[in-house]
Design an enzyme around this catalytic site. Sequence first.
Site, PDB file in Angstrom:
ATOM      1  N   ASP A  68      26.856  57.058  43.783  1.00 19.70           N
ATOM      2  CA  ASP A  68      28.969  57.082  43.596  1.00 19.70           C
ATOM      3  C   ASP A  68      29.176  57.452  44.853  1.00 19.70           C
ATOM      4  O   ASP A  68      29.468  58.703  45.207  1.00 19.70           O
ATOM      5  CB  ASP A  68      28.970  57.402  42.133  1.00 19.70           C
ATOM      6  CG  ASP A  68      30.155  57.077  42.126  1.00 19.70           C
ATOM      7  OD1 ASP A  68      31.460  57.250  43.033  1.00 19.70           O
ATOM      8  OD2 ASP A  68      30.786  56.851  40.577  1.00 19.70           O
ATOM      9  N   ASN A  95      28.799  49.782  52.340  1.00 18.70           N
ATOM     10  CA  ASN A  95      29.551  48.489  52.001  1.00 18.70           C
ATOM     11  C   ASN A  95      30.210  48.450  50.743  1.00 18.70           C
ATOM     12  O   ASN A  95      31.319  47.706  50.651  1.00 18.70           O
ATOM     13  CB  ASN A  95      27.863  47.382  51.752  1.00 18.70           C
ATOM     14  CG  ASN A  95      28.414  46.317  51.033  1.00 18.70           C
ATOM     15  OD1 ASN A  95      29.491  45.259  51.674  1.00 18.70           O
ATOM     16  ND2 ASN A  95      28.289  46.558  49.236  1.00 18.70           N
ATOM     17  N   TYR A 236      44.353  48.416  48.803  1.00 18.82           N
ATOM     18  CA  TYR A 236      43.117  47.882  50.372  1.00 18.82           C
ATOM     19  C   TYR A 236      43.489  47.457  51.801  1.00 18.82           C
ATOM     20  O   TYR A 236      42.138  48.137  51.992  1.00 18.82           O
ATOM     21  CB  TYR A 236      42.692  46.435  48.791  1.00 18.82           C
ATOM     22  CG  TYR A 236      41.704  45.970  49.654  1.00 18.82           C
ATOM     23  CD1 TYR A 236      40.128  45.703  49.013  1.00 18.82           C
ATOM     24  CD2 TYR A 236      41.143  44.555  50.436  1.00 18.82           C
ATOM     25  CE1 TYR A 236      39.126  45.384  49.774  1.00 18.82           C
ATOM     26  CE2 TYR A 236      40.621  44.316  51.429  1.00 18.82           C
ATOM     27  CZ  TYR A 236      39.497  44.520  50.774  1.00 18.82           C
ATOM     28  OH  TYR A 236      37.831  43.805  50.813  1.00 18.82           O
ATOM     29  N   LYS A 268      32.507  34.175  48.236  1.00 18.05           N
ATOM     30  CA  LYS A 268      32.708  34.265  47.013  1.00 18.05           C
ATOM     31  C   LYS A 268      31.975  35.766  46.287  1.00 18.05           C
ATOM     32  O   LYS A 268      30.798  35.188  46.175  1.00 18.05           O
ATOM     33  CB  LYS A 268      32.378  33.020  46.512  1.00 18.05           C
ATOM     34  CG  LYS A 268      32.511  32.473  44.838  1.00 18.05           C
ATOM     35  CD  LYS A 268      32.259  31.171  45.012  1.00 18.05           C
ATOM     36  CE  LYS A 268      32.580  31.007  43.365  1.00 18.05           C
ATOM     37  NZ  LYS A 268      33.546  30.397  42.943  1.00 18.05           N
ATOM     38  N   THR A 269      32.667  36.653  45.587  1.00 19.04           N
ATOM     39  CA  THR A 269      32.174  37.987  44.838  1.00 19.04           C
ATOM     40  C   THR A 269      33.286  37.807  43.774  1.00 19.04           C
ATOM     41  O   THR A 269      34.163  38.101  43.960  1.00 19.04           O
ATOM     42  CB  THR A 269      32.081  39.224  46.385  1.00 19.04           C
ATOM     43  OG1 THR A 269      33.248  39.371  46.235  1.00 19.04           O
ATOM     44  CG2 THR A 269      31.242  38.690  47.371  1.00 19.04           C
TER      45      THR A 269
HETATM   46  N1  NAP Z   1      33.938  39.315  49.597  1.00 19.39           N
HETATM   47  C1  NAP Z   1      35.254  38.779  50.494  1.00 19.39           C
HETATM   48  O1  NAP Z   1      35.395  37.917  50.378  1.00 19.39           O
HETATM   49  C2  NAP Z   1      35.342  39.980  51.152  1.00 19.39           C
HETATM   50  C3  NAP Z   1      36.354  39.664  52.035  1.00 19.39           C
HETATM   51  C4  NAP Z   1      36.674  41.410  53.036  1.00 19.39           C
HETATM   52  C5  NAP Z   1      36.180  42.445  52.579  1.00 19.39           C
HETATM   53  N2  NAP Z   1      34.683  42.657  51.347  1.00 19.39           N
HETATM   54  C6  NAP Z   1      34.014  44.008  51.892  1.00 19.39           C
HETATM   55  O2  NAP Z   1      32.849  43.534  51.535  1.00 19.39           O
HETATM   56  C7  NAP Z   1      32.680  44.877  50.443  1.00 19.39           C
HETATM   57  C8  NAP Z   1      31.401  44.279  49.759  1.00 19.39           C
HETATM   58  O3  NAP Z   1      32.129  43.721  49.070  1.00 19.39           O
HETATM   59  P1  NAP Z   1      31.949  42.098  47.750  1.00 19.39           P
HETATM   60  O4  NAP Z   1      32.927  41.129  48.161  1.00 19.39           O
HETATM   61  O5  NAP Z   1      30.068  42.205  48.098  1.00 19.39           O
HETATM   62  O6  NAP Z   1      32.558  42.388  46.430  1.00 19.39           O
HETATM   63  P2  NAP Z   1      31.035  42.900  45.301  1.00 19.39           P
HETATM   64  O7  NAP Z   1      30.652  42.039  44.634  1.00 19.39           O
HETATM   65  O8  NAP Z   1      32.475  43.640  44.059  1.00 19.39           O
HETATM   66  O9  NAP Z   1      30.349  44.586  45.650  1.00 19.39           O
HETATM   67  C9  NAP Z   1      31.014  45.694  45.468  1.00 19.39           C
HETATM   68  C10 NAP Z   1      30.160  46.349  45.800  1.00 19.39           C
HETATM   69  O10 NAP Z   1      30.614  47.455  45.617  1.00 19.39           O
HETATM   70  C11 NAP Z   1      30.010  48.832  45.035  1.00 19.39           C
HETATM   71  N3  NAP Z   1      30.359  50.297  44.179  1.00 19.39           N
HETATM   72  C12 NAP Z   1      32.079  49.969  43.788  1.00 19.39           C
HETATM   73  N4  NAP Z   1      32.317  51.171  43.561  1.00 19.39           N
HETATM   74  C13 NAP Z   1      32.148  52.045  43.964  1.00 19.39           C
HETATM   75  C14 NAP Z   1      31.523  53.037  44.405  1.00 19.39           C
HETATM   76  N5  NAP Z   1      32.308  54.123  43.927  1.00 19.39           N
HETATM   77  N6  NAP Z   1      30.227  54.095  44.856  1.00 19.39           N
HETATM   78  C15 NAP Z   1      29.309  52.994  45.265  1.00 19.39           C
HETATM   79  N7  NAP Z   1      29.562  51.592  45.266  1.00 19.39           N
HETATM   80  C16 NAP Z   1      30.931  51.022  43.868  1.00 19.39           C
HETATM   81  C17 NAP Z   1      30.165  47.960  43.450  1.00 19.39           C
HETATM   82  O11 NAP Z   1      29.009  48.190  42.334  1.00 19.39           O
HETATM   83  P3  NAP Z   1      29.675  48.553  40.733  1.00 19.39           P
HETATM   84  O12 NAP Z   1      28.543  46.419  40.806  1.00 19.39           O
HETATM   85  O13 NAP Z   1      29.032  48.973  40.426  1.00 19.39           O
HETATM   86  O14 NAP Z   1      30.927  47.503  40.658  1.00 19.39           O
HETATM   87  C18 NAP Z   1      29.524  46.425  43.807  1.00 19.39           C
HETATM   88  O15 NAP Z   1      27.880  47.061  44.144  1.00 19.39           O
HETATM   89  C19 NAP Z   1      33.241  45.615  50.381  1.00 19.39           C
HETATM   90  O16 NAP Z   1      33.233  46.536  51.189  1.00 19.39           O
HETATM   91  C20 NAP Z   1      34.702  44.403  50.679  1.00 19.39           C
HETATM   92  O17 NAP Z   1      35.810  45.594  50.839  1.00 19.39           O
HETATM   93  C21 NAP Z   1      35.187  41.413  51.247  1.00 19.39           C
END
Ligand code: NAP
Length: 311
Positions: A68, A95, A236, A268-269
């Site tokens: 965490d 990430n 953000y 898409k997440t």
């Molecule tokens: N999706 C997009 O379009 C997009 C665009 C630009 C940037 N990003 C970046 O890509 C990265 C991954 O995001 P994603 O889109 O794959 O979203 P996601 O599916 O919501 O994944 C986010 C991950 O971060 C974890 N997390 C959150 N707080 C945490 C903590 N305190 N310690 C450890 N892990 C933690 C979550 O764990 P839990 O499952 O336990 O909640 C989850 O595994 C992020 O940095 C996001 O800002 C995404």
Amino acid sequence: MGSKGKHTAERYAVVTGANKGIGLETVRQLASQGVTVVLTARNEKRGMETISKLHESGLSNVVFHQLDVLDQASILKLAKFIQEKIGRLDILVNNAGVSGAVVDEEGLRALNIDPTSWLSGKAANLVQGVIKHTVEKAEECLNTNYYGVKRLTEALLPLLQLSPAGARVVNVSSLRSELRKHHFKQRIPGEHIRKELGDIETLTEEKVDAILRKFLHDLKENALESNGWTLMMPAYSISKASLNAYTRILAKRYPSMCINCVHPGFVKTDLNWNTGIMTVEEGARGPVMLSLLPDGGPTGCYFDCTQVAEF
Ligand SMILES: NC(=O)c1ccc[n+]([C@@H]2O[C@H](COP(=O)([O-])OP(=O)(O)OC[C@H]3O[C@@H](n4cnc5c(N)ncnc54)[C@H](OP(=O)(O)O)[C@@H]3O)[C@@H](O)[C@H]2O)c1
């Protein structure tokens, strides 16, 4: 896992927030390319279930460790684990991230916003009714997306410095961080904010801290707009702009490493309530490419997916 220090041709990676989304896919792609990956997740159960699925799919070079990024004890435990089991670290993918907002998902779906409005920021006004930016969520966002990355990276730096070919550090950022003009508009309106965060000659971690303190102050005073902060995912946006600044500061400090940040694409997440338009396979391409950069590759750069771009 290989015994300490012996197999220098092997590469060892840590990916944070890897139980789902882009993090999980980054683990999958790195492991498929022969990297031994420590998949980390804050929730032990979710992490272990993810590892089991990867093992079932034939990827055996993946191990789990709880992490965490908000919890210093958890960070230190991970560093100790890597120190004892591997003795060094070659790749760190920061990430883990949160959106910093409270959203009424049904209300958001009902708005039926088209993806281009999301990307351009035009949706900012539309979503004001369904996305709330509380102080609590903003603090959590800065602590996770910026201070979490810093704390973890600092704890792992002694191990990253032992990587024989120079470690690769990948900070997963966002286009919301961008300081350049986009379609004649600035994503972060305040020129003073863009100037401070964009001037690598004068940037320091203390300056970033001061900017983030001012942001929280203005949020509490309900004075974001008048002080040049964006209304489109404000916490953000500034967390990721700060992350980019930190990436550049670190890259300058450790010239033997390749330290970069990347916008993975609009994927898409759960983070964007599944409004994204790219698959996780596409989204992981940038982070994976930067994890596996050849020696002498770019450092201190920002990438839009797999292309180098202006900050
Ligand atoms: N999706 C997009 O379009 C997009 C665009 C630009 C940037 N990003 C970046 O890509 C990265 C991954 O995001 P994603 O889109 O794959 O979203 P996601 O599916 O919501 O994944 C986010 C991950 O971060 C974890 N997390 C959150 N707080 C945490 C903590 N305190 N310690 C450890 N892990 C933690 C979550 O764990 P839990 O499952 O336990 O909640 C989850 O595994 C992020 O940095 C996001 O800002 C995404």
